[in-house]
Design a protein around this motif. Sequence first.
Motif, short mmCIF file in Angstrom:
data_model
loop_
_atom_site.label_atom_id
_atom_site.label_comp_id
_atom_site.label_asym_id
_atom_site.label_seq_id
_atom_site.Cartn_x
_atom_site.Cartn_y
_atom_site.Cartn_z
N LEU A 1 0.83 -1.21 0.00
CA LEU A 1 0.00 0.00 0.00
C LEU A 1 0.86 1.25 0.00
O LEU A 1 0.51 2.28 -0.57
CB LEU A 1 -0.92 0.00 1.21
N LYS A 2 2.00 1.15 0.65
CA LYS A 2 2.84 2.32 0.79
C LYS A 2 3.64 2.59 -0.49
O LYS A 2 4.01 3.73 -0.77
CB LYS A 2 3.78 2.06 1.98
N SER A 3 3.92 1.55 -1.26
CA SER A 3 4.84 1.70 -2.39
C SER A 3 4.16 1.85 -3.74
O SER A 3 4.81 2.17 -4.72
CB SER A 3 5.79 0.51 -2.46
N PHE A 4 2.87 1.55 -3.83
CA PHE A 4 2.22 1.59 -5.13
C PHE A 4 1.08 2.60 -5.14
O PHE A 4 0.49 2.91 -4.11
CB PHE A 4 1.66 0.22 -5.49
N ASP A 5 0.76 3.08 -6.37
CA ASP A 5 -0.46 3.87 -6.49
C ASP A 5 -1.54 2.99 -7.08
O ASP A 5 -1.34 1.79 -7.30
CB ASP A 5 -0.20 5.13 -7.34
N PHE A 6 -2.69 3.59 -7.38
CA PHE A 6 -3.81 2.76 -7.82
C PHE A 6 -3.59 2.14 -9.18
O PHE A 6 -4.31 1.25 -9.60
CB PHE A 6 -5.11 3.57 -7.78
N HIS A 7 -2.62 2.65 -9.92
CA HIS A 7 -2.32 2.02 -11.21
C HIS A 7 -1.21 1.00 -11.06
O HIS A 7 -0.62 0.56 -12.02
CB HIS A 7 -1.90 3.09 -12.22
N SER B 1 0.73 7.34 -2.85
CA SER B 1 0.53 5.91 -2.70
C SER B 1 -0.90 5.58 -2.27
O SER B 1 -1.67 6.46 -1.89
CB SER B 1 1.49 5.36 -1.65
N ILE B 2 -1.22 4.29 -2.37
CA ILE B 2 -2.55 3.86 -1.95
C ILE B 2 -2.74 4.15 -0.46
O ILE B 2 -3.79 4.58 -0.02
CB ILE B 2 -2.72 2.35 -2.20
N LEU B 3 -1.67 3.92 0.29
CA LEU B 3 -1.76 4.14 1.74
C LEU B 3 -2.18 5.58 2.03
O LEU B 3 -3.05 5.82 2.87
CB LEU B 3 -0.40 3.85 2.39
N ALA B 4 -1.57 6.53 1.28
CA ALA B 4 -1.93 7.92 1.50
C ALA B 4 -3.38 8.16 1.14
O ALA B 4 -4.11 8.90 1.81
CB ALA B 4 -1.03 8.83 0.67
N PRO C 1 -11.62 16.00 13.81
CA PRO C 1 -12.12 16.55 15.07
C PRO C 1 -11.11 16.47 16.21
O PRO C 1 -11.13 17.29 17.13
CB PRO C 1 -13.33 15.69 15.38
N ILE C 2 -10.23 15.46 16.19
CA ILE C 2 -9.27 15.36 17.28
C ILE C 2 -7.95 16.02 16.89
O ILE C 2 -6.94 15.86 17.57
CB ILE C 2 -9.04 13.91 17.73
N GLY C 3 -7.96 16.74 15.78
CA GLY C 3 -6.78 17.54 15.43
C GLY C 3 -5.72 16.78 14.69
O GLY C 3 -4.62 17.27 14.49
N LEU C 4 -6.02 15.55 14.29
CA LEU C 4 -5.00 14.76 13.61
C LEU C 4 -5.37 14.55 12.15
O LEU C 4 -5.22 13.47 11.60
CB LEU C 4 -4.82 13.40 14.31
N GLY C 5 -5.87 15.63 11.50
CA GLY C 5 -6.39 15.50 10.15
C GLY C 5 -5.33 15.44 9.06
O GLY C 5 -5.63 15.13 7.92
N ASP C 6 -4.07 15.70 9.38
CA ASP C 6 -3.04 15.68 8.35
C ASP C 6 -2.77 14.25 7.89
O ASP C 6 -2.60 13.36 8.71
CB ASP C 6 -1.75 16.30 8.90
N TRP C 7 -2.73 14.03 6.56
CA TRP C 7 -2.58 12.65 6.07
C TRP C 7 -1.30 11.99 6.54
O TRP C 7 -1.23 10.78 6.73
CB TRP C 7 -2.72 12.59 4.55
N ARG C 8 -0.25 12.82 6.74
CA ARG C 8 1.02 12.23 7.16
C ARG C 8 0.95 11.67 8.58
O ARG C 8 1.48 10.59 8.88
CB ARG C 8 2.14 13.27 7.07
N LEU C 9 0.24 12.38 9.44
CA LEU C 9 0.05 11.86 10.81
C LEU C 9 -0.74 10.56 10.77
O LEU C 9 -0.40 9.58 11.44
CB LEU C 9 -0.69 12.89 11.67
N ILE C 10 -1.80 10.57 9.94
CA ILE C 10 -2.62 9.37 9.87
C ILE C 10 -1.81 8.20 9.31
O ILE C 10 -1.85 7.09 9.84
CB ILE C 10 -3.87 9.63 8.99
#
Length: 782
Positions: free
Chosen positions: A649-655, A665-668, A680-689
């Motif tokens: 998931l981390k290394s590939f995109d949807f193609h 990446s798919i993970l992102a 709502p809990i302030g962790l909306g940045d995709w990198r944090l997630i």
Amino acid sequence: MTLDKLLPGQSARITQVGGEGSLRQHFLDMGVIPGAEITLVKLAPMKDPMEFRIHGYELTLRVSDASHIEAQIIGKSEKTDTKVKKKAIDHPGLGEDGKYHDPKNENPLPEGTKLKFALVGNQNSGKTTLFNQLTGSNQHVGNFPGVTVDRKDGVLRGYPNAVVTDLPGIYSMSPYSSEEIVSRDFVLKERPHCIINIVDVTSIDRSLYLTMQLLELGIPTVVALNMMDEMTGNGGSVDINSMEAMLGVPVVPISAAKNQGVDELVKHAIHIAMYQECPLKQDFCGSDDNGGAVHRCIHAVIHLIEDHASEAGIPVRFAASKIIGGDHLILDQLRLDQNELELLDHIVIQMEKERGLDRSASIADMRYAYIRTVTATCVKKPRESGEHIRSQKLDKVLTGRFTAIPMFILIMGAVFFLTFFVIGPFLQDLLASGIGALHTLVVRAMEAGNVNPAVVSLVSEGIFEGVGSVLSFLPIIVTMFLFLSLLEDSGYIARVAFVMDKMLRKIGLSGRSIVPMLIGFGCTVPAVMSTRTLPSERDRKMTILLTPFMSCTAKLPIYSFFVAFFFPKAGWLVITALYLIGICIGILVALVFKKTLFKGEAVPFVMELPNYRMPQAKNVMQLMWDKTKDFIHRAFSVILLATIIVWFLKSFDFHFNLVADSHSSILAAIAGLLVPVMRPIGLGDWRLITSLVSGFLAKEGVVSMIGMLFRTEGGIHTVITPLVASSMLVFSLLYTPCVAAVASIRREMGRKWALGVVLWQCSVAWLCALIVRLIGLAFGMV
Ligand code: GDP
Ligand code: MG
């Protein structure tokens, strides 16, 4: 008066045992029967539970349970003198010499039959020690279907056709705990060719109680009198020949720890299994015992149920004494019809009237009466053993009123310090450099061979870094288990449970749950595994669900990272607060569980406190090896799979193109889906997630991921504020345990529960992070 009123040092004779159901049966099985003498040794530091001495061993009872038992104070402990004056003589040879073996009617099993042996005995009687002696390393661990209790099978050393099974330690064949049911079912349904009944000779009265019930089964049995070294070392002896005559089975004195007598035991066991020599005696009720009421009752019932018992495949004598004692499981299996049930009732009521004791007490009393005759004739009790005196001295400190808790903290502190700061890291470094060297080697070889970069990435990032990071826990887990098995084998863990019971009862658990919780501060994986020792399913499940709240060491890197960046001045305060938050939420959750999912009481605390003994190096090694195998097995199955998925998931995109920047990446993309939930809990940045998601593999991964995704320090400060960091810290503290932990929860409780834990922990974490954020906002934090 009742037992809870007894003062330390005072002795009393039990007159009546109250309580009801299986708890009462358990009291009786542990030897708490009318007529027995009991002495209060001491109270636990928190005044509950109580430690008693009965039948020559130490037993714990809670104050509330003790209040159901009536007793009469007696002045001084009355010594019963034994008649045995003889010195121990050599043990007679095998059955061929004529004792059990009748060559005319011999009926050997066909050559090449696979012989099944069951190892049955009380807890701490030396089963594991004997098992290891019997099997060497030819064993494997499996689970009983349905109930997860360890069952160990092993091939008898030198006899490739014979398999020994180590069963859970039991005190009786009455179903009290799930373990007792497992052992009883094994013996009744799997029909071993021979039972090896291991008897702790230093508390022989209580041990023979189980023997009495095993003999009723009519299965070929050998009695192994273990701990003979302690017995003879303290001037005791056993007249083996008369004991054999009284029990009707071969009795072999052994010392499992010193490997004495074990060969002889094996020869006897093989012999009686081969020739199916059943116990010569099953009739332990005397016609002259208290007017013979019990004797008449048992024999009447035997005649009454003979046909039903043989139809149900239950040995008739065993069935009779069990249903007289009030065992419903057996009664149901017999399918008596209405008339017979009424007859049975009449017979039992008549017996109760004549004997003056109720049904279960009179059966227990019948067994103990016979045991008293056996020990009075055959056993010269040792003087107070050196081991017992030493135990009492140790207990003065280790369970003493003012010293118990400080000593506990000291010992656990030392264990943690050594595991996490001395031995663990040393071994971890060793392992890491090994894995690292292999990693470089493999990657170089692949690059030299022009292997597809995607494959190189899979092997390098997926397998080596993923599984490698999980494997890096192995040294800590093994070291932790080393110390714990030392503490367990020595007898200390039983004391910890004794000291802590009162505190844990407040949250609906019993003293025995303390150990897994403590290990949880190290690593949830071994913590979950160690719940196997808990006697009730309810306690076990509840304990497993609580351990993830004890902040494990893998989260420390996350704490230190954020603290260094955002709270450099209050570092220790924040980290300590996090640990405390974890514990408090754990307690709250326990209270909720107690009221909802796990209603009812924690198991009663009726437990033996064995003498302190020197742990056996062999047992400890065996256990460590088992744990290591178990863990490696998991690392290369569930965890490997999960690692590969996340890597993908981390290394590939949807193609399905290899991405250069993880942003695409798919993970992102998946992380993007979670943004609305996490905002709502302030962790909306995709990198944090994304980093939290990869923390599912191993919590250390959160920090390395953040480092990778943000690259520059400035970047971190633009996205993460102290407020965000606070939410992040609390969320990391409480959200789903890592995949290794979830895998072990799955193994103990099944797939549904494991999934439940993941969802549930995430919800709790979300809620707490929200609360923290709101509080922060209220105080004007940014
Ligand atoms: P289990 O609970 O029945 O499996 O018992 P273990 O095999 O774990 O033994 C309990 C304790 O008794 C351990 O500390 C052993 O080292 C010790 N032990 C076992 N057999 C003997 C023996 O023959 N003599 C002595 N002195 N100690 C023993
Ligand atoms: Mg054991």
